[in-house]
Design a protein around this motif. Structure first.
Motif, PDB file in Angstrom:
ATOM      1  N   LYS A  76       0.826  -1.205   0.000  1.00  0.00           N
ATOM      2  CA  LYS A  76       0.000   0.000   0.000  1.00  0.00           C
ATOM      3  C   LYS A  76       0.861   1.255   0.000  1.00  0.00           C
ATOM      4  O   LYS A  76       0.636   2.190  -0.772  1.00  0.00           O
ATOM      5  CB  LYS A  76      -0.920   0.009   1.227  1.00  0.00           C
ATOM      6  CG  LYS A  76      -2.129  -0.908   1.137  1.00  0.00           C
ATOM      7  CD  LYS A  76      -2.947  -0.823   2.416  1.00  0.00           C
ATOM      8  CE  LYS A  76      -4.175  -1.724   2.361  1.00  0.00           C
ATOM      9  NZ  LYS A  76      -5.206  -1.195   1.468  1.00  0.00           N
ATOM     10  N   ASP A  80       0.806   1.284  -4.101  1.00  0.00           N
ATOM     11  CA  ASP A  80      -0.542   1.813  -4.347  1.00  0.00           C
ATOM     12  C   ASP A  80      -0.549   3.333  -4.393  1.00  0.00           C
ATOM     13  O   ASP A  80      -1.240   3.940  -5.214  1.00  0.00           O
ATOM     14  CB  ASP A  80      -1.512   1.321  -3.272  1.00  0.00           C
ATOM     15  CG  ASP A  80      -1.764  -0.176  -3.375  1.00  0.00           C
ATOM     16  OD1 ASP A  80      -1.173  -0.805  -4.264  1.00  0.00           O
ATOM     17  OD2 ASP A  80      -2.528  -0.716  -2.560  1.00  0.00           O
ATOM     18  N   GLY A  94       0.304   4.783  -7.697  1.00  0.00           N
ATOM     19  CA  GLY A  94      -0.778   4.766  -8.676  1.00  0.00           C
ATOM     20  C   GLY A  94      -1.726   5.931  -8.536  1.00  0.00           C
ATOM     21  O   GLY A  94      -2.412   6.301  -9.490  1.00  0.00           O
ATOM     22  N   THR A 144      -7.848  -3.609 -11.433  1.00  0.00           N
ATOM     23  CA  THR A 144      -6.783  -2.915 -10.715  1.00  0.00           C
ATOM     24  C   THR A 144      -6.809  -3.273  -9.238  1.00  0.00           C
ATOM     25  O   THR A 144      -5.759  -3.488  -8.615  1.00  0.00           O
ATOM     26  CB  THR A 144      -6.923  -1.392 -10.884  1.00  0.00           C
ATOM     27  OG1 THR A 144      -6.845  -1.080 -12.276  1.00  0.00           O
ATOM     28  CG2 THR A 144      -5.807  -0.653 -10.156  1.00  0.00           C
ATOM     29  N   GLN A 182      -3.708  -5.025  -7.172  1.00  0.00           N
ATOM     30  CA  GLN A 182      -3.121  -4.488  -5.942  1.00  0.00           C
ATOM     31  C   GLN A 182      -3.086  -5.547  -4.846  1.00  0.00           C
ATOM     32  O   GLN A 182      -2.086  -5.684  -4.128  1.00  0.00           O
ATOM     33  CB  GLN A 182      -3.915  -3.269  -5.479  1.00  0.00           C
ATOM     34  CG  GLN A 182      -3.742  -2.059  -6.376  1.00  0.00           C
ATOM     35  CD  GLN A 182      -4.762  -0.973  -6.084  1.00  0.00           C
ATOM     36  OE1 GLN A 182      -5.732  -1.208  -5.372  1.00  0.00           O
ATOM     37  NE2 GLN A 182      -4.548   0.198  -6.632  1.00  0.00           N
ATOM     38  N   SER A 223      -6.264   2.734  -6.777  1.00  0.00           N
ATOM     39  CA  SER A 223      -5.154   2.935  -5.838  1.00  0.00           C
ATOM     40  C   SER A 223      -5.559   3.901  -4.735  1.00  0.00           C
ATOM     41  O   SER A 223      -5.198   3.720  -3.569  1.00  0.00           O
ATOM     42  CB  SER A 223      -3.922   3.472  -6.577  1.00  0.00           C
ATOM     43  OG  SER A 223      -3.433   2.539  -7.512  1.00  0.00           O
ATOM     44  N   SER A 235      -7.446   2.178  -2.061  1.00  0.00           N
ATOM     45  CA  SER A 235      -6.568   1.412  -1.181  1.00  0.00           C
ATOM     46  C   SER A 235      -5.830   2.336  -0.210  1.00  0.00           C
ATOM     47  O   SER A 235      -5.708   2.033   0.980  1.00  0.00           O
ATOM     48  CB  SER A 235      -5.558   0.627  -2.028  1.00  0.00           C
ATOM     49  OG  SER A 235      -4.603  -0.015  -1.219  1.00  0.00           O
TER      50      SER A 235
END
Length: 585
Positions: free
Chosen positions: A122, A126, A129, A188, A192, A309, A312
């Protein structure tokens, strides 16, 4: 308001502190976008005025003007890219710092339920992104939207009949883009999660590389990694199919429209309603319009990845931090600890880990907890610093319920030394004077090291207290790591001390050095000792024998042996094991 809109508005909040640079980038985009039709217009004038018998000398300024337009576009493009990259990296910096600050303030159960690799993914991947959604996609959306608007305006000015044909493209293109958006977002999210799993497998395999080698786990670990990478590949390929299919569909629709426009333009030219220069200008403008429209449609894929992203990232940012209901400041505690009918059950467990624990520890007393694995020893130690909230009953420190004490004040009175020593890839001095003790003087650090029997081996290291000890202290032996942990606890000088099997993994020589350091550490402190090796706690003021979440026996070493109960059985079992080990050697 849609979820995507909410995410975007939240992301733009992170851009707001850098609005000057962002507005400057937008201004450059707008100017660059309005220059797009200038190229087509200059070409029209040059053809209509320059390719005639009585052309004037001023037509030779048109090529120079075209060069000037290209130069201006290049300068504006550079300024836009630089300003947007500056904003993007500032946003990335803020998000990562906020995520990390939130991560280290999460309660202990948060980490129990989430693999470390997923959390690392993360913060490391992430958040990167998110840039696609917060800044890079904005660059395309705004910049190319301005170009499209400017070029459509020019086309309407040049020939509104032909331009109306182009507007027919808009509804089918919009429908095509929308159809692929949901699938791209779902793929996506899956990518992730798969990346987090890959990080988790990597972390375990690297951290346990010796065990993997000794037990021949290479094939097993390779198969785990293969499954994780295959899962990631599957999500990536499905996302690629969606992103790749979207482009050709949109381009085919655009080609149909352009073909229709050219046919209509040829028909108008034959009727004398369109000059050669106007026709060329129209075609040039269309040629400029198509790539801009293609980028606008292609931006959907990175935009959806970026928004996924963002989901997340904000999931971590929005996670509740460790609850601190305490309002009282404790100051320097006396060390009077009481457990009153304390119960605790781990989330998802079938039974209580502790059931009705009553235990009083007087200031300066050394109390040892023994028992089989799973009896509740470590749970008691985890409840005192409030790593977990009790399920029932209460714990008091100096007659104050620990829930009423601020976490920072409570934990400032507790030092911890465990079997698995946590050291950082930093200098010896910084590992001893860690956290709130970072302001300690070198003399205070050296005094703590001497008291922990660590000074001698530290001074034999290449740079003494300034020596880097490697990740998790890999350059040190087990005994040396333990003594650094003891030096850290000594420097903190907390009135409460928790020792969690601090000598169980050491050889005899290291154990003697560490035990001597522990004796210095325990002096005058309320000490809670968790031990498997019963020989290390013979001198405890009291020994508490745990059995399946209950206190089975309490007494001194001699009293418990004389009682011939559970502790005596544990003692005899360990004594036989030691004899067998000595006999084997």
């Amino acid at each position: 308001m849609s979820q995507s809109t909410q995410l975007y508005r939240r992301l733009l909040n992170y851009v707001r502190p850098y609005k000057k640079a962002f507005v400057a980038a937008l201004f450059c985009m707008i100017i660059a976008g309005t220059l797009e039709p200038a190229m087509a217009k200059l070409l029209q004038l040059m053809i209509d005025e320059g390719f005639t018998a009585n052309a004037s000398a001023k037509v030779f300024w048109y090529p120079a003007a075209i060069v000037g337009v290209y130069f201006m576009r290049g300068v504006l493009s550079f300024l836009t890219d630089y300003a947007m990259a500056w904003v993007a990296n500032k946003v990335l910096l803020d998000l990562r710092n906020e995520m990390f600050a939130k991560l280290i303030r999460q309660p202990t159960p948060f980490f129990d339920n989430r693999p470390a690799g997923l959390l690392m993914s993360k913060v490391a991947y992430d958040v990167q992104g998110v840039l696609d959604a917060s800044t890079n996609a904005v660059n395309t959306l705004i910049g190319d939207a301005i170009k499209v608007i400017a070029l459509f305006g020019f086309l309407l000015y040049l020939n509104w009949q032909l331009t109306l044909i182009a507007f027919v493209l808009v509804p089918p293109v919009a429908l095509a883009v929308r159809a692929f958006s949901g699938r791209l977002r779902r793929m996506t999210r899956g990518s992730q999660e798969s990346m987090g799993l890959i990080n988790h497998v990597l972390e375990e395999a690297i951290g346990a590389h010796k065990l993997v080698k000794v037990f021949g786990g290479q094939v097993y670990e390779s198969s785990r990694f293969l499954r994780a990478t295959q899962q990631l590949r599957g999500f990536n390929m499905k996302g690629t199919v969606a992103a790749a299919a979207q482009g050709p569909i949109v381009q085919t629709l655009a080609a149909i429209g352009i073909g229709s426009i050219i046919a209509a333009a040829l028909w108008q030219g034959q009727k004398g309603g369109l000059t050669v220069g106007e026709f060329n200008a129209f075609i040039v403008a269309i040629a400029q319009l198509v790539p801009a429209m293609k980028r606008l449609t292609d931006v959907n894929a990175p935009l959806q990845r970026g928004l996924a992203s963002a989901e997340s990232v904000f999931e971590l940012i929005d996670a509740d931090t460790e609850s601190d209901t305490g309002t009282r400041e404790l100051g320097q505690a006396r060390g009077d600890v009481r457990f009153e009918q304390v119960r605790f059950r781990y989330p998802g467990a079938a039974r209580d880990a502790l059931d009705g624990i009553d235990l009083a520890i007087r200031p300066g007393e050394m109390v040892a907890l023994v028992g089989q694995s799973g009896s509740g020893k470590t749970t008691i130690a985890n409840l005192l610093p409030r790593f977990y909230p009790v399920s029932g009953g209460r714990i008091l420190l100096d007659d104050i319920p620990v829930e009423d004490v601020r976490l920072e004040s409570l934990r400032a009175n507790i030092a911890l030394v465990s079997q698995e020593v946590v050291l950082f890839n930093d200098s010896v001095a910084n590992n001893i004077a860690y956290g709130a003790m970072s302001g300690a003087t070198r003399a205070e650090i050296e005094a703590a090291a001497k008291a922990a029997n660590a000074y001698e081996f530290i001074m034999q290291m290449p740079n003494g207290f300034d020596t880097e000890i490697g990740e998790r202290g890999t350059k040190l032996s087990g005994g040396q790591r333990q003594r650094l942990a003891i030096a850290r606890a000594l420097l903190k000088n907390a009135p409460l001390l928790i020792l969690d099997e601090a000598t169980s993994a050491l050889d005899t020589e290291s154990e003697r050095a560490v035990q001597a350091a522990l004796d210095a550490l325990m002096s005058g402190r309320t000490t809670l000792v968790i031990a498997h090796r019963l020989s290390t706690i013979e001198r405890a003021d009291r020994i508490v024998v745990m059995d399946r979440g209950h206190i089975a026996e309490t007494g001194t070493h001699a009293e418990l042996l004389a009682r011939d109960g559970l502790y005596a059985n544990l003692w005899r079992m360990q004594f036989r094991q030691d004899d067998d080990t000595n006999g084997a050697t």
